[in-house]
Enzyme design. Structure first.
Site, short mmCIF file in Angstrom:
data_model
loop_
_atom_site.label_atom_id
_atom_site.label_comp_id
_atom_site.label_asym_id
_atom_site.label_seq_id
_atom_site.Cartn_x
_atom_site.Cartn_y
_atom_site.Cartn_z
N TYR A 193 0.82 -1.21 0.00
CA TYR A 193 0.00 0.00 0.00
C TYR A 193 0.86 1.27 0.00
O TYR A 193 0.48 2.28 -0.57
CB TYR A 193 -0.89 0.04 1.25
CG TYR A 193 -2.26 -0.55 1.08
CD1 TYR A 193 -2.42 -1.86 0.66
CD2 TYR A 193 -3.40 0.20 1.33
CE1 TYR A 193 -3.68 -2.41 0.53
CE2 TYR A 193 -4.65 -0.34 1.19
CZ TYR A 193 -4.79 -1.64 0.79
OH TYR A 193 -6.04 -2.18 0.66
N ASP A 236 -3.64 -18.02 0.49
CA ASP A 236 -4.61 -18.74 -0.35
C ASP A 236 -5.34 -19.79 0.46
O ASP A 236 -6.56 -19.94 0.39
CB ASP A 236 -3.94 -19.33 -1.60
CG ASP A 236 -2.67 -20.11 -1.31
OD1 ASP A 236 -2.15 -20.05 -0.17
OD2 ASP A 236 -2.18 -20.78 -2.24
N ASP A 287 -6.92 -6.61 3.91
CA ASP A 287 -7.99 -5.92 3.19
C ASP A 287 -8.91 -6.95 2.55
O ASP A 287 -10.14 -6.89 2.68
CB ASP A 287 -7.38 -5.00 2.12
CG ASP A 287 -8.43 -4.28 1.31
OD1 ASP A 287 -9.39 -3.75 1.92
OD2 ASP A 287 -8.31 -4.25 0.07
C1 IPM Z 1 -10.63 -0.74 3.67
C2 IPM Z 1 -10.79 -0.09 2.33
C3 IPM Z 1 -9.59 0.80 2.03
C4 IPM Z 1 -8.36 -0.10 2.01
C5 IPM Z 1 -9.69 1.64 0.74
C6 IPM Z 1 -10.90 2.53 0.77
C7 IPM Z 1 -8.45 2.44 0.49
O1 IPM Z 1 -10.97 -1.06 1.35
O2 IPM Z 1 -10.51 -0.01 4.67
O3 IPM Z 1 -10.66 -1.97 3.75
O4 IPM Z 1 -8.01 -0.69 0.98
O5 IPM Z 1 -7.72 -0.21 3.06
MG MG Z 2 -11.24 -3.04 2.12
#
Ligand code: IPM
Ligand code: MG
Length: 352
Positions: A136, A218, A242
């Site tokens: 990220y 996975d 995520d």
């Molecule tokens: C989450 C969301 C966020 C992320 C997005 C909105 C950037 O999907 O909080 O899970 O990817 O962390």
């Molecule tokens: Mg998310």
């Protein structure tokens, strides 16, 4: 108590409004309310998804109740101007590295789960997602291959201190639960994951009373639908966390139910539903506000130590569901306001 509310885009304002009604109905010490613009809403008003004024409020408050960010109209903007930068920027700016996403079966909603009832009933896990590193926040960009083709890249990395601090969060949380941590990685392929695994093993030695096992991501995705009851605390990196947390939400019944806390380890927290801005239903008053209401409960617990009030709100949400409150995502027709009304009625019973 200084509480900032950042409703953001799409259904964010609708769900935050219901959470605020609930917070106003509960007995709280003096609250100083603050507000700020984030996401597409902020970009429209100021030209930036995370304006300086919002960052100032974020630093000045004790806790943030966050709605959602995301807006189709912004999809073509440069990445640094997109709504998502608001939440990513706040996580970074405030060093909110620990994301807690509790996932628990709700008896009244077993039928809403995508899983067989017996499997759905067994779910009670806490996903601990690292929130400040990984692919990220690595270097990213566009370049050309030697053949002149366009290439995109995002660098994945974790430093050992980043892994260590999230490991401590996971092991400590496990002590207050069933004492089992599952660390999810992709160590069979990724060097980042091998380091992650090495550090998890090192930290585990400080918690002899907690068990640690490792799972490739996975396999973890598969086990989460096959035998989710196996998981107690799941600790994982930003990207895997995520994905797995959205998957876990459907195992419970709806993404409209999952709350989250993002913590920095010294009391500051940002609380948000894990669902996004859902632009397809925004402004229709049909969004399920329960995830935001449950996020407000997490705020009372983690930022202000108000365990009793937090638990009262959670019981009221379950009571409202028991009494039949159902928004569209749960197969019903209740509006956001009607869902909020149901929680307020249940609160009265809980507080009587
Ligand atoms: C989450 C969301 C966020 C992320 C997005 C909105 C950037 O999907 O909080 O899970 O990817 O962390
Ligand atoms: Mg998310």
């Amino acid at each position: 108590m200084k509480i900032a509310v950042f409703p953001g885009d799409g259904i964010g304002p609708e769900t935050c409004a219901e959470a605020l009604r609930v917070l106003h109905a509960i007995d709280l010490p003096d609250v100083q309310w603050m507000e700020g613009l984030v996401g597409g809403a902020a970009w429209r008003a100021t030209g930036h998804p995370l304006p300086d004024a919002t960052i100032e409020v974020a630093h000045a408050c004790d806790a943030i109740l966050f709605g959602a960010v995301g807006d189709f109209a912004c999809d073509q903007l440069d990445r640094h101007l997109r709504p998502e930068q608001a939440i990513l920027g706040l996580r970074r700016e405030l060093q909110l590295f620990a994301n807690l996403r509790p996932v628990r079966a709700i008896p009244a909603l077993i039928d809403a789960s995508a899983l067989k009832p017996d499997i759905a009933r067994s779910i009670d896990m806490l996903i601990v997602r690292e929130l400040n590193g990984d692919v990220y926040f690595g270097e990213k960009g566009r370049r050309q291959t030697p053949e002149g083709l366009r290439q995109g890249y995002d660098i994945m990395s974790y430093a050992e201190d980043e892994v260590r601090r999230i490991a401590h969060v996971a092991f400590t949380a496990a002590r207050g639960r069933r004492g089992a941590v599952t660390s999810v990685d992709k160590a069979n392929v990724l060097e980042t994951s091998q380091l992650w695994r090495d550090v998890m093993l090192e930290v585990a030695r400080e918690y002899p009373d907690v068990t640690l096992d490792h799972m490739y991501v996975d396999n973890a995705a598969m086990q989460m639908v096959r035998a989710p009851g196996h998981f107690d605390v799941v600790v994982t990196g930003n990207l895997f966390g995520d994905i797995l947390s959205d998957q876990a939400s459907m195992c419970v019944g709806s993404i409209g139910l999952l709350a989250s806390a993002a913590l920095n380890g010294s009391g500051k927290g940002l609380y948000e539903p894990i669902h996004g801005s859902a632009p397809d239903i925004a402004g229709q008053g049909r969004a399920n506000p329960l995830a935001t209401i449950l996020s407000a409960a997490m705020m009372l617990r983690h930022s202000f130590g108000l365990e009793a009030q937090a638990a009262t709100i959670e019981r009221a949400v379950y009571r409202a569901l028991d009494s039949g409150a159902r928004s569209a995502d749960l197969g019903g027709q209740d509006t956001s306001v009607q869902m909020g009304d149901a929680v307020l009625r249940a609160l009265e019973v809980e507080m009587a």
